[in-house]
Design an enzyme around this catalytic site. Structure first.
Site, PDB file in Angstrom:
ATOM      1  CB  ILE A 158      -9.757   6.824  -0.838  1.00 27.48           C
ATOM      2  CG1 ILE A 158     -10.005   5.730  -1.889  1.00 27.48           C
ATOM      3  CG2 ILE A 158      -9.950   6.287   0.584  1.00 27.48           C
ATOM      4  CD1 ILE A 158     -11.369   5.092  -1.837  1.00 27.48           C
ATOM      5  CB  SER A 216      -4.353   4.545  -8.071  1.00 28.63           C
ATOM      6  OG  SER A 216      -5.098   5.700  -8.440  1.00 28.63           O
ATOM      7  CE  LYS A 253      -0.325   4.275  -6.696  1.00 29.30           C
ATOM      8  NZ  LYS A 253      -0.123   3.435  -5.490  1.00 29.30           N
ATOM      9  CG  ASN A 301      -1.594   1.325   1.466  1.00 33.37           C
ATOM     10  OD1 ASN A 301      -2.516   1.712   0.762  1.00 33.37           O
ATOM     11  ND2 ASN A 301      -1.112   2.063   2.466  1.00 33.37           N
ATOM     12  CE1 TYR A 313       0.086   8.020  -6.545  1.00 35.83           C
ATOM     13  CE2 TYR A 313      -1.758   7.977  -8.082  1.00 35.83           C
ATOM     14  CZ  TYR A 313      -1.223   7.697  -6.836  1.00 35.83           C
ATOM     15  OH  TYR A 313      -2.009   7.078  -5.885  1.00 35.83           O
TER      16      TYR A 313
END
Length: 256
Positions: free
Chosen positions: A193, A147, A164, A87, A160
């Site tokens: 989230i 993600s 991912k 995570n 990013y």
């Protein structure tokens, strides 16, 4: 003996939500983070209330020695690892257009989110295979938290998104390799989230969700992801290795 789990980035946000769900399910839980143990005391106390053993493994997953020490600490305390939840990750240091992205920012992202996660998974997977060979009824799994950015393009967060997307392929590759030992590997792609990472834009995202961006008309919560991980770890979603669960409240559904 209780089963054990390691949750990287487990002292806050989605990671803590996952750690609490696993503790609720009866797992002894090791959480990893870069902060000193004194700074995560509240999280450790909260997890201890579930009457399981809790271990803090301070370290940066981008560093080879830290990854090694982390797993050694778990082996010394419990002698086994049943669940690895990848995570831990960082957000871009600066949001820049893809044409302005600099090498240092790219390397920073990939070192942690991609390289560190892969080599921790590799080391844990080797250990899991060894445990399976010694104990026929040993059960384990790996869960990768990626993600929706693995498939949704954000040109001001290119590094990013690419990191991912790489982890998404890693999940597939590892599921094929680990199937030889009957150890499943899963991917979860969270959407919007509520965490400290999204705190600065919570108002914006909440409004967008309520206006219809998300079918369930709310931002997700860390406990939502935690429940999914716990279901996977406890075998409640069988015959599904290599699969991706998209926890985005329906945001990705194409609509007219």
């Amino acid at each position: 003996m209780r089963k054990t789990a390691l949750v990287t980035g487990g002292s806050r946000g989605i990671g803590l939500g996952i750690a609490k769900a696993l503790a609720t399910s009866g797992y002894d839980v090791a959480i990893n983070g870069t902060r000193p143990e004194t700074d995560v005391h509240a999280a450790l106390e909260e997890l201890s209330q579930f009457e399981v053993e809790v271990l803090y493994c301070q370290g940066n997953i981008a560093k080879s020695e830290d990854r090694k020490v982390m797993l050694e600490k778990i082996e010394q305390k419990w002698g086994q690892l049943n669940v690895l939840v990848n995570n831990a990750g960082v957000a871009p240091r600066q949001r820049k257009d893809i044409l302005d992205l600099e090498e240092d920012d790219f390397d920073y992202m990939m070192q942690i989110n991609q390289k560190g996660t892969f080599f921790l998974s590799q080391q844990a997977a080797r250990w899991m295979i060894e445990q399976k060979q010694k104990q026929s009824d040993y059960e384990a799994c790996i869960v990768n938290i990626t993600s929706i950015s693995a498939t949704v393009a954000s040109i001001n967060r290119a590094e990013y998104c690419m990191a991912k997307a790489s982890l998404s392929m890693m999940s597939k590759l590892m599921s094929v390799r680990m199937s030889e030992s009957n150890i499943p590997v899963y991917e979860i792609q969270p959407g919007l989230i509520e965490t400290d990472m999204t705190a600065k834009v919570k108002g914006k995202y909440t409004a967008m969700a309520e206006e219809g961006l998300v079918l369930e008309k709310r931002m997700g919560k860390p406990e939502d992801i935690g429940k999914i991980v716990a279901a996977l770890a406890t075998g409640q979603i069988p015959y599904s290795t290599g699969q991706t669960i998209i926890a985005d409240g329906g945001m990705g559904i194409a609509r007219l």
